[in-house]
Design a protein around this motif. Structure first.
Motif, PDB file in Angstrom:
ATOM      1  N   THR A 138       0.841  -1.212   0.000  1.00 32.50           N
ATOM      2  CA  THR A 138       0.000   0.000   0.000  1.00 32.50           C
ATOM      3  C   THR A 138       0.870   1.254   0.000  1.00 32.50           C
ATOM      4  N   ILE A 139       1.880   1.282   0.859  1.00 34.13           N
ATOM      5  CA  ILE A 139       2.764   2.449   0.927  1.00 34.13           C
ATOM      6  C   ILE A 139       3.517   2.625  -0.385  1.00 34.13           C
ATOM      7  N   SER A 140       4.033   1.532  -0.936  1.00 36.88           N
ATOM      8  CA  SER A 140       4.762   1.647  -2.204  1.00 36.88           C
ATOM      9  C   SER A 140       3.855   2.050  -3.349  1.00 36.88           C
ATOM     10  N   SER A 141       2.581   1.632  -3.331  1.00 33.48           N
ATOM     11  CA  SER A 141       1.638   2.049  -4.377  1.00 33.48           C
ATOM     12  C   SER A 141       1.387   3.552  -4.324  1.00 33.48           C
ATOM     13  N   VAL A 142       1.226   4.089  -3.113  1.00 30.40           N
ATOM     14  CA  VAL A 142       1.018   5.540  -2.975  1.00 30.40           C
ATOM     15  C   VAL A 142       2.244   6.303  -3.464  1.00 30.40           C
ATOM     16  N   LEU A 143       3.426   5.838  -3.090  1.00 34.58           N
ATOM     17  CA  LEU A 143       4.656   6.484  -3.546  1.00 34.58           C
ATOM     18  C   LEU A 143       4.813   6.384  -5.062  1.00 34.58           C
ATOM     19  N   LEU A 144       4.435   5.252  -5.641  1.00 33.12           N
ATOM     20  CA  LEU A 144       4.506   5.079  -7.080  1.00 33.12           C
ATOM     21  C   LEU A 144       3.581   6.052  -7.801  1.00 33.12           C
ATOM     22  N   VAL A 145       2.384   6.255  -7.274  1.00 29.94           N
ATOM     23  CA  VAL A 145       1.455   7.212  -7.876  1.00 29.94           C
ATOM     24  C   VAL A 145       2.033   8.621  -7.832  1.00 29.94           C
ATOM     25  N   VAL A 146       2.630   9.001  -6.703  1.00 29.52           N
ATOM     26  CA  VAL A 146       3.232  10.340  -6.585  1.00 29.52           C
ATOM     27  C   VAL A 146       4.387  10.487  -7.573  1.00 29.52           C
ATOM     28  N   ILE A 147       5.222   9.474  -7.721  1.00 29.51           N
ATOM     29  CA  ILE A 147       6.345   9.536  -8.664  1.00 29.51           C
ATOM     30  C   ILE A 147       5.840   9.614 -10.104  1.00 29.51           C
ATOM     31  N   LEU A 148       4.814   8.831 -10.419  1.00 33.51           N
ATOM     32  CA  LEU A 148       4.247   8.887 -11.768  1.00 33.51           C
ATOM     33  C   LEU A 148       3.653  10.259 -12.068  1.00 33.51           C
ATOM     34  N   LEU A 149       2.992  10.854 -11.096  1.00 38.00           N
ATOM     35  CA  LEU A 149       2.460  12.204 -11.303  1.00 38.00           C
ATOM     36  C   LEU A 149       3.589  13.206 -11.553  1.00 38.00           C
ATOM     37  N   LEU A 150       4.691  13.046 -10.840  1.00 36.43           N
ATOM     38  CA  LEU A 150       5.847  13.918 -11.071  1.00 36.43           C
ATOM     39  C   LEU A 150       6.444  13.700 -12.459  1.00 36.43           C
TER      40      LEU A 150
END
Length: 199
Positions: A138-150
């Protein structure tokens, strides 16, 4: 080694325990080819089977089982030379240099209990690791979404600011649960990794 990391009430030679664990895992504590030991009653029957096999090589047996003493020479018929002394040390609780029928029964029951507790520990550890994997995914999915948005050039700060109310609500609702889960994982994985039944 695995055996030296387990704590016992009385001192047991780690080498003897390691050999015993290997023997149990290889042979799965079987009475014969078809039946595995699954209860105290079957463990006692297994001990009687061991005693019966040891009696077969012993000459001049006394009438009562509690008077029979098995020496290292008796064990050489069944065990390799390197396994005889560790086995004798494990079963010989009063360090007399021989094993009695009562000590064999107690030793087999102790091995059965330790094997049962080890199985429970491994089963609970896998459950704990499954929960930990879920949290980390779950934590890595949230971080992945933030990185993809960047990467796609989105203004992440404005998105996070807009969703801050939702994040604050989740923190308020799930904050104590997350704190309790973290403390439980720390307790089980760091402080008491070999205890059974802790939650």
């Amino acid at each position: 080694s695995f055996a030296s990391s387990i704590s016992f009430k009385n001192d047991i030679d780690p080498l003897a325990l390691e050999n015993l664990i290997e023997f149990i895992l290889e042979n799965r504590m079987r009475m014969d080819d078809a039946k595995e030991v699954r209860s105290h009653k079957e463990a006692k029957l297994f001990a009687k089977e061991i005693i019966r096999n040891l009696k077969a090589v012993k000459a001049n047996l006394p009438d009562k089982d509690n008077q029979i003493q098995f020496t290292p020479n008796d064990l050489y018929f069944f065990l390799e030379a390197g396994m005889v002394m560790p086995t004798l040390k494990f079963f010989d609780s009063n360090e007399t240099g021989f094993i009695t029928c009562q000590e064999i029964k107690k030793g087999v029951l102790k091995v059965y209990d330790e094997r049962k507790f080890l199985y429970k520990n491994l089963r609970e550890a896998s459950t704990i690791l499954d929960k930990l994997h879920l949290v980390l995914k779950t934590i890595s999915s949230v971080l992945l979404v933030v990185i993809l948005l960047l990467l796609f050039g989105q203004d992440v700060m404005s998105i996070l600011f807009a969703s801050s109310t939702l994040i604050l609500a989740f923190a308020f609702v799930f904050g104590n649960s997350l704190k309790a889960m973290y403390e439980s994982l720390l307790f089980l994985c760091a402080h008491h990794p070999f205890d059974v039944g802790d939650r």
